[in-house]
Design a protein around this motif. Structure first.
Motif, short mmCIF file in Angstrom:
data_model
loop_
_atom_site.label_atom_id
_atom_site.label_comp_id
_atom_site.label_asym_id
_atom_site.label_seq_id
_atom_site.Cartn_x
_atom_site.Cartn_y
_atom_site.Cartn_z
N MET A 270 0.85 -1.19 0.00
CA MET A 270 0.00 0.00 0.00
C MET A 270 0.88 1.24 0.00
N GLY A 271 0.41 2.29 -0.66
CA GLY A 271 1.15 3.54 -0.69
C GLY A 271 0.22 4.74 -0.63
N ASP A 272 0.70 5.82 -0.03
CA ASP A 272 -0.01 7.10 -0.02
C ASP A 272 1.03 8.18 0.28
N PRO A 273 0.64 9.44 0.53
CA PRO A 273 1.65 10.48 0.77
C PRO A 273 2.58 10.21 1.94
N SER A 274 2.20 9.33 2.86
CA SER A 274 3.07 9.02 4.00
C SER A 274 4.16 8.01 3.66
N GLY A 275 4.05 7.31 2.53
CA GLY A 275 5.06 6.35 2.16
C GLY A 275 4.46 5.02 1.74
N ILE A 276 5.19 3.95 2.10
CA ILE A 276 4.86 2.60 1.63
C ILE A 276 4.80 1.63 2.81
N VAL A 277 3.81 0.74 2.76
CA VAL A 277 3.63 -0.29 3.78
C VAL A 277 3.43 -1.64 3.11
N LYS A 278 4.07 -2.66 3.67
CA LYS A 278 3.82 -4.04 3.26
C LYS A 278 2.82 -4.63 4.25
N VAL A 279 1.66 -5.03 3.75
CA VAL A 279 0.56 -5.48 4.61
C VAL A 279 0.69 -6.97 4.87
N ASN A 280 0.62 -7.35 6.13
CA ASN A 280 0.64 -8.76 6.50
C ASN A 280 -0.70 -9.39 6.12
N PRO A 281 -0.71 -10.34 5.16
CA PRO A 281 -2.00 -10.89 4.71
C PRO A 281 -2.76 -11.62 5.80
N ASP A 282 -2.03 -12.16 6.79
CA ASP A 282 -2.71 -12.86 7.88
C ASP A 282 -3.46 -11.92 8.81
N MET A 283 -3.22 -10.62 8.66
CA MET A 283 -3.87 -9.64 9.53
C MET A 283 -5.03 -8.91 8.86
N VAL A 284 -5.25 -9.16 7.57
CA VAL A 284 -6.21 -8.33 6.83
C VAL A 284 -7.60 -8.36 7.44
N GLU A 285 -8.09 -9.53 7.79
CA GLU A 285 -9.45 -9.62 8.36
C GLU A 285 -9.52 -8.87 9.69
N LYS A 286 -8.48 -9.01 10.52
CA LYS A 286 -8.46 -8.28 11.78
C LYS A 286 -8.38 -6.78 11.54
N LEU A 287 -7.59 -6.37 10.55
CA LEU A 287 -7.46 -4.94 10.25
C LEU A 287 -8.78 -4.35 9.81
N LEU A 288 -9.52 -5.09 9.00
CA LEU A 288 -10.80 -4.57 8.52
C LEU A 288 -11.84 -4.50 9.64
N ASP A 289 -11.63 -5.24 10.71
CA ASP A 289 -12.50 -5.12 11.88
C ASP A 289 -12.06 -3.97 12.77
N TYR A 290 -10.76 -3.83 12.98
CA TYR A 290 -10.25 -2.86 13.96
C TYR A 290 -10.09 -1.45 13.40
N VAL A 291 -9.54 -1.32 12.20
CA VAL A 291 -9.16 0.01 11.69
C VAL A 291 -10.33 0.97 11.60
N PRO A 292 -11.52 0.56 11.08
CA PRO A 292 -12.63 1.53 11.04
C PRO A 292 -13.01 2.04 12.43
N LYS A 293 -12.92 1.18 13.44
CA LYS A 293 -13.23 1.60 14.81
C LYS A 293 -12.20 2.60 15.33
N ARG A 294 -10.93 2.31 15.04
CA ARG A 294 -9.85 3.20 15.47
C ARG A 294 -9.98 4.56 14.78
N VAL A 295 -10.28 4.57 13.49
CA VAL A 295 -10.43 5.83 12.76
C VAL A 295 -11.59 6.65 13.33
N ASP A 296 -12.70 5.97 13.62
CA ASP A 296 -13.85 6.68 14.19
C ASP A 296 -13.51 7.24 15.57
#
Length: 254
Positions: free
Chosen positions: A197-223
């Motif tokens: 993934m990339g955006d103005p902050s730089g580049i990240v390599k996403v751990n595929p084993d974490m994707v489902e957890k990220l999609l559960d947690y990240v929206p809550k953290r952002v809110d």
């Protein structure tokens, strides 16, 4: 354009992969800072961040699977791959170009090769082939051309000379990247088809084993962080607001 998160992500249509196109579209709705925070929560202490890369052409968040290219000096014993790598870039991939680790440094300018590894014509072709973006672990040239194309590019720096002293010795091979941090000098490996993934902050390599957890947690953290921002605007101390809302992420979103 390559940075649209609504485009069909053909590169992820591997039926053996439990990660769906919808999951990648959802990830692309968040910044790499959001994703890194989530990976830190689930045990990846560096958040998947690949350091020292600077965005050279404006973009929103983009995501794709790594398509890697390895350059080496022309006197390298490995045979040159004469087929043009740029003409085989898969749709919806992230093109990543690097150098052997003996030509890398952990401090600025991070590489010993001053020749640019990549230029405007390469971005023109990559964009035509629906590549998501290009990540150059070295120098690029023609910065204005990338900006005019509005094609996403990251690099360590800028140069003027073509890669005439180099040759391509590997396509879709692991790229070793030298970095340094509190643990000392170490190597990050970028493998073909890693989720990038990339955006103005730089580049990240996403751990595929974490994707489902990220999609559960990240929206809550952002809110929750949105609520922190509102509290701060209303005069609440930042540390107090962060502690209050972040401690409630798992309880207020049940």
């Amino acid at each position: 354009m390559c940075d649209s998160v609504d485009r069909k992500l053909q590169v992820f249509k591997n039926p053996s992969n439990r990660l769906t196109i919808s999951m990648f579209r959802k990830l692309a709705n968040y910044s790499i800072c959001d994703i890194s925070d989530g990976m830190v929560k689930y045990g990846e202490k560096d958040g998947g961040f690949i350091p020292n890369l600077i965005q050279q052409s404006t973009t929103d968040t983009v995501i794709g699977k790594a398509y890697t290219v390895l350059y080496a000096p022309v006197n390298d014993p490995r045979p040159e791959i004469k087929e043009g790598y740029i003409d085989t870039v898969p749709k919806d991939s992230m093109l990543i170009i690097g150098l052997p680790k003996e030509y890398q440094m952990v401090n600025y300018p991070f590489v010993k090769i001053n020749n640019a590894l990549y230029g405007g014509l390469m971005s023109t072709r990559a964009q035509y082939l629906d590549c998501k973006g290009s990540i150059i672990l070295g120098r690029i040239r023609d910065p204005q051309e990338h900006k005019d194309l509005k094609y996403p590019v990251w690099s360590y720096g800028i140069g003027s000379t073509s890669p005439s002293i180099l040759k391509v010795v590997g396509i879709n091979v692991p790229l070793e990247v030298k970095i340094t941090d509190v643990e000392g000098d170490r190597i990050i490996t970028i493998n073909p088809e890693d989720i990038i993934m990339g955006d103005p902050s730089g580049i990240v390599k996403v751990n595929p084993d974490m994707v489902e957890k990220l999609l559960d947690y990240v929206p809550k953290r952002v809110d929750a962080d949105g609520k922190v921002a509102e509290d701060i605007k209303n005069g609440r101390p930042a540390k107090e607001a962060q502690k209050f809302w972040r401690s409630r992420i798992q309880t207020i979103y049940q």
